[in-house]
Design a protein around this motif. Structure first.
Motif, PDB file in Angstrom:
ATOM      1  N   VAL A  68     -34.461  41.396   4.749  1.00  8.04           N
ATOM      2  CA  VAL A  68     -33.607  40.202   4.865  1.00  8.04           C
ATOM      3  C   VAL A  68     -32.180  40.538   4.423  1.00  8.04           C
ATOM      4  O   VAL A  68     -31.207  40.048   4.995  1.00  8.04           O
ATOM      5  N   ASN A  74     -28.957  38.826  15.276  1.00  4.11           N
ATOM      6  CA  ASN A  74     -30.135  39.432  15.862  1.00  4.11           C
ATOM      7  C   ASN A  74     -31.247  39.668  14.836  1.00  4.11           C
ATOM      8  O   ASN A  74     -31.002  39.954  13.673  1.00  4.11           O
ATOM      9  N   LEU A  75     -32.481  39.580  15.341  1.00  4.62           N
ATOM     10  CA  LEU A  75     -33.652  39.824  14.512  1.00  4.62           C
ATOM     11  C   LEU A  75     -33.883  41.309  14.323  1.00  4.62           C
ATOM     12  O   LEU A  75     -34.524  41.739  13.374  1.00  4.62           O
ATOM     13  N   ALA A  76     -33.385  42.106  15.258  1.00  9.31           N
ATOM     14  CA  ALA A  76     -33.631  43.546  15.208  1.00  9.31           C
ATOM     15  C   ALA A  76     -32.583  44.211  14.324  1.00  9.31           C
ATOM     16  O   ALA A  76     -31.423  43.821  14.306  1.00  9.31           O
ATOM     17  N   ALA A  89     -35.166  51.697  13.748  1.00 15.87           N
ATOM     18  CA  ALA A  89     -35.272  50.244  13.911  1.00 15.87           C
ATOM     19  C   ALA A  89     -36.048  49.583  12.784  1.00 15.87           C
ATOM     20  O   ALA A  89     -35.981  48.369  12.617  1.00 15.87           O
ATOM     21  N   VAL A 138     -33.792  28.931  12.077  1.00 20.79           N
ATOM     22  CA  VAL A 138     -34.716  29.790  12.810  1.00 20.79           C
ATOM     23  C   VAL A 138     -35.925  29.047  13.344  1.00 20.79           C
ATOM     24  O   VAL A 138     -36.831  29.648  13.892  1.00 20.79           O
ATOM     25  N   GLN A 186     -32.388  30.740  17.040  1.00 21.17           N
ATOM     26  CA  GLN A 186     -32.685  32.099  16.552  1.00 21.17           C
ATOM     27  C   GLN A 186     -31.488  32.671  15.810  1.00 21.17           C
ATOM     28  O   GLN A 186     -31.017  33.748  16.111  1.00 21.17           O
ATOM     29  N   TRP A 234     -30.836  34.353  13.087  1.00 20.71           N
ATOM     30  CA  TRP A 234     -31.438  35.062  11.965  1.00 20.71           C
ATOM     31  C   TRP A 234     -30.398  35.537  10.965  1.00 20.71           C
ATOM     32  O   TRP A 234     -30.688  35.643   9.771  1.00 20.71           O
ATOM     33  N   PHE A 260     -29.656  32.680   8.740  1.00 22.16           N
ATOM     34  CA  PHE A 260     -30.824  32.451   7.905  1.00 22.16           C
ATOM     35  C   PHE A 260     -30.864  33.460   6.757  1.00 22.16           C
ATOM     36  O   PHE A 260     -31.065  33.101   5.593  1.00 22.16           O
TER      37      PHE A 260
END
Lengths: 640, 292
Positions: B31, B41-43, B59, B249, B254, B256, B259
């Motif tokens: 996080v 982005n989540l990635a 990644a 989220v 999305q 992120w 968040f």
């Protein structure tokens, strides 16, 4: 005793008076509303016959305006061209007189019309009356604004507004009967006490109770008849109004040669907000006795229920005072006034916001409460044990679908219960074993860096758990989540975790396991550190192996700390709302709901409050059972 | 050798502990990485079309490609998050003040006076802890939102949080008050001090540590509460921080990066508070046995 009678009689009568006053006010409001709705529907009807727009609509408004309730004004709006067709509103005179285009700041009028149109269309599509087709708005002046749609050839083409002045203040119901019902019984009681020389307390109490019932009963009879008069009186008033406006309507139709077919049906103007006729008036515009009598009986039924309640309450108060309980109660309170004054604030808060809601919740579980009927009295939506029967009696857990595949009904209570139990057991097992192992490792004497490990390993517990849940949800993302990256790194295929109940369950298990082991670790570590080293040394001297030491020294010393921790953690996990609600969200298809999230969804996604309350009561029952059993067990083990 | 006497060599234990600790703090590192990546982005890293083993390892390594504070600055300025934090702070502070005041007085009475209903009262407090949250939620929702019109209002949440925190606080404080010797009060009584004066100027100052701990617990609970806030606050402007973070989220949104940045801002105070309070919590909880 006289004081007691005065108190309970006074209280009962005051409440009864208030109720009567309100009932009369309701009746007056209803009467006004019916009159207004009749005017509104009549206007809408005439405007429809006039085609919804043009000069003939203005003629209709002009001709009927003096038949409206005094002080009110009307306007007609046509959607085509967003026009104000006709208006008797004071602000629409002079250069703003109709017909004209609506101004920008009058957009709310047009919007209201469109809402009505939508409501009419929805109701027609669904074939029932769910959305009100007449809107009522409170005006800043205290009057009301009624709006009804104008339909021509089956399409809503406009709207009629009727603004009324505030109701004149009603005269209150007379005080005479109240005073009579108050002082009559008092005098009787006084006379009884003076002349009959009743020596025993309970004689006096009995007389008081008797005269109390007579007094309140008398007033109840009076209120009933007054209520009935009121209802019948309003029928007459409404009838007159309807007849007058119908007459004017017929005249306008002939004068303006409006469409005379179908024939004017004035009784259809007396409607509710869904534009369904009430049926209190006949086609000739006279009062329909049968329906009115039924209505009166309904009202009286409600009122008499209220009176029964008042009588019971008053009697209880009377006996409470008369038999000396009040005296003792007051004495206790006075004696311990300091203690009570310190507790009072907290207790009041608890009663209002914890105990009352709890009882109210249990009561709700016997009703069919939902989003639309929470303002109705509970007795009207009472359905007894049906919710419970529906929850506990539904054994339709699984059936064999096509090709012999078992299809589970995930909404079934027993599935959710089964899932919750599995969820609790697996989580607690993981938490205890991981926590215990870590504690044993950390408890190794002279282990370097122990405080650092300890702090880092506690972090999952310290994080707010809703954040933890959302983080793990992100990490289990099918495309970008790191978990799937790891799987792909070792040559596997990424899973879409939330599409099968089992993998979905694994995500929640991983999340909850992650955040629940530190608690067990801390508890075990504390217990381990309190074991005196001498015990082990003695054991070593006796030649015990490490395993023997663990079984006969470590485990027994851990028990007093670990057992309460496990008991606690079972309850926590059982109620672990956030993880399920945020990680799996019950996906797929509610298969991974636990009991508490399921209850929440019944209440706040399906809006079945009563059903959800019953569901929660069942959960409470399970927890209660658990704590009783657990208490028994711990007592038994202590005794052994 | 010392290790022979202690039984186990330390090195394998350290390896085990380090691995497990890494696993444990991985989500936290993750996080942090997302928060400092400057993206929504989540990635952690974008993969090339034909990713190799190394690309994949990149990644999952919690280290952002670019370090940037933009998520932090924009979550506090472009997004209403500062407002949500303020809501949370007001609610948590209000809860603490109201809850602790009520709990102190009640606990004092339970500890020092003998009166009819004393046992019943304490038991009632204890039993109330067993009421399941969802059973309370529906009536509370109807009472507060539909009857009293306190939906989307800070006051409503404060009142609810404060009363629900009372039982736990009362039990903790009563335990502490019981340990304060009565001699002091008796002496003060001889001097003619009133009960109120004794409470304010003798008991409360002596019980300061316990009151502080209780207050911090109340604050933390209110700060972290999610369900009630999510149910009662349906206007975006009145969200609390937890509800707001979910908003970033939840559903189809999305964001992120926001968040992650928000989570860190919200967590830091409570994590430190928790580490400080944790020893009181463990003893308090295990002593009180079942508390649901």
């Amino acid at each position: 005793m006289l004081v007691g009678l005065a108190l309970s009689l006074g209280l009962g009568l005051a409440l009864a008076y208030g109720l009567l006053d309100r009932a009369r006010e309701d009746a007056a409001i209803e009467r006004e509303q019916r009159r207004n709705l009749i005017s509104l529907n009549a206007l809408a009807d005439l405007a429809q016959r006039a085609g919804g727009s043009g000069n003939r609509v203005r003629a209709v408004v002009e001709a009927t305006k003096d038949q409206l309730p005094p002080g009110s004004s009307v306007r007609v709006i046509a959607f085509s061209g967003i026009k104000l067709e006709a208006s008797t509103f004071p602000e629409d005179q002079g250069d703003k007189a109709a017909p004209r285009r609506l101004a920008r700041e009058e957009k709310s009028l047009y919007d209201r019309g469109q809402r009505l149109r939508a409501a009419v269309e929805t109701n027609r599509e669904e074939g029932n009356a769910r959305k009100p087709e007449i809107e009522i708005e409170l005006l800043p002046t205290g009057g009301r604004l009624f709006s009804a749609p104008v339909e021509v050839d089956g399409a809503v083409v406009g709207m009629v507004d009727l603004a009324t002045v505030p109701l004149p203040t009603l005269e209150r119901p007379g005080l005479g009967p109240v005073l009579l019902a108050f002082f009559g019984p008092m005098l009787v009681l006084l006379a009884a006490a003076l002349f009959l020389r009743l020596q025993r307390q309970w004689h006096l109490v009995a007389v008081a109770a008797g005269v109390f019932l007579v007094g309140l009963g008398g007033y109840a009879r009076y209120s009933m008849s007054s209520l009935e008069d009121g209802v019948r009186g309003s029928q007459g008033a409404v009838e007159d109004h309807l007849r007058a406006i119908a007459e004017r309507g017929r005249a306008v139709i002939t004068a303006q040669s409006l469409a005379a077919e179908p024939a004017l049906q004035p009784d259809a103007w007396d409607t509710n907000l869904f534009r369904k006729p009430l049926g209190l008036l006949t086609a000739q515009g006279t009062v329909n006795e049968a329906v009115v009598t039924q209505r009166v009986e309904e009202l009286q039924g409600q009122a008499s229920r209220a009176f029964v309640l008042l009588r019971v309450l008053g009697l209880a108060l009377l006996l409470f005072i008369g038999l000396g309980a009040l005296h003792r109660f007051v004495a206790t309170v006075v004696e311990h006034r300091e203690a009570y004054s310190y507790i009072m604030p907290a207790m009041v808060g608890m009663v209002v916001l914890v105990f009352f809601p709890f009882i109210y919740g249990i009561t709700l579980s016997f009703t069919d409460a939902n989003l639309y009927n929470t303002n109705q009295p509970l007795t009207d939506i009472w359905i007894g044990l049906r919710n419970y029967a529906e929850i506990l009696g539904d054994f339709n857990i699984a059936r064999q679908g096509d090709g012999g595949v078992w299809v589970f009904n995930y909404l079934n209570f027993y599935w959710t219960l089964f899932f919750t139990v599995v969820w609790t057991i697996t989580n607690v097992t993981i938490g205890v074993s991981v926590g215990l192992v870590l504690a044993l490792i950390l408890n190794t004497p002279k282990l370097a860096l122990r405080p650092i490990y300890r702090v880092l390993l506690i972090l999952p517990w310290a994080m707010p758990n809703y954040i933890t849940a959302l983080i793990w949800k992100g990490m289990f993302h099918q495309q970008f989540g790191v978990v799937n990256h790891v799987i792909r790194m070792f040559g596997g295929q990424g899973l879409s975790w939330f599409e099968s109940p089992f993998t979905s369950y694994l995500t929640a298990l991983a999340t909850n396991g992650w955040l629940s082991f530190p608690f067990m670790m801390v508890v075990s570590l504390g217990a381990l550190q309190s074991i005196p080293m001498e015990l082990y040394e003695a054991a070593r001297v006796d030649g015990a192996s490490r395993w023997q030491q663990f079984v006969s020294i470590t485990l027994p010393s851990l028990k007093p700390a670990l057992v309460p921790a496990i008991i606690l953690s079972v309850v926590w996990t059982f109620n672990m709302f956030n993880i399920i609600f945020l990680v799996t969200e019950g996906e797929p298809g509610n298969s991974t709901e636990i009991l508490v999230t399921q209850a929440y969804k019944y209440a706040f996604q399906r809006y079945r409050y009563g059903y959800a309350a019953a569901y929660s009561t069942v959960i409470f029952g399970i927890l209660l059972l658990y704590s009783v059993v657990q208490n028994r067990l711990s007592r038994a083990t202590e005794a052994a | 050798m010392a290790t022979r006497r202690e039984g186990v060599p330390h090195l394998p234990l350290h390896v085990l502990l380090v691995l497990f600790t890494l696993f444990t703090i991985y989500p936290i590192l993750w996080v942090v990485t997302i928060a400092f990546s400057g993206r929504q982005n989540l990635a952690i890293a974008t993969l090339p079309p034909e990713p190799t083993w190394v690309d994949r390892l990149r990644a999952i390594t919690p280290w952002p490609e670019v370090w940037s504070l933009s998520n932090f600055s924009s979550v506090m300025t472009d997004q209403p998050f500062a407002k949500w934090m303020l809501n949370s702070a007001i609610i948590a502070a209000g809860t603490t003040v109201v809850g602790v005041f009520l709990a102190c007085t009640a606990a004092y009475a339970f500890s020092r006076f003998k009166f009819p209903g004393q046992r019943t009262g304490m038991m009632a407090f204890l039993v109330s802890q067993m009421f399941p949250g969802t059973l309370m939620l529906i009536p509370l929702f109807i009472i507060l939102v539909q009857w009293l019109g306190l939906g989307s209002s800070r006051l409503g949440l404060i009142v609810v949080y404060a009363t629900t925190s009372i039982p736990f606080s009362v039990w903790m404080l009563k335990g502490y008050f019981d340990t304060i010797p009565r001699d002091l009060e008796e002496a003060a009584l001889m001097e003619g001090a009133s009960v109120g004066k004794i409470f304010w100027s003798i008991i409360l100052p002596l019980a300061k540590p316990a009151v502080a701990v209780t207050a911090l617990f109340s604050f933390m609970t209110a700060w972290n509460e999610f369900i009630l806030a999510a149910t009662f606050m349906d206007q975006e402007a009145m969200y609390t921080a937890p509800v707001g973070l979910r908003f970033f989220v939840g559903g189809f949104s999305q964001q992120w990066g926001y968040f992650a940045a928000g989570s860190i801002i919200v967590s830091i105070p409570v994590v430190f508070l928790f580490l400080f309070l944790q020893k009181y919590l463990v003893s308090g909880l295990t002593a009180g046995s079942v508390k649901g």
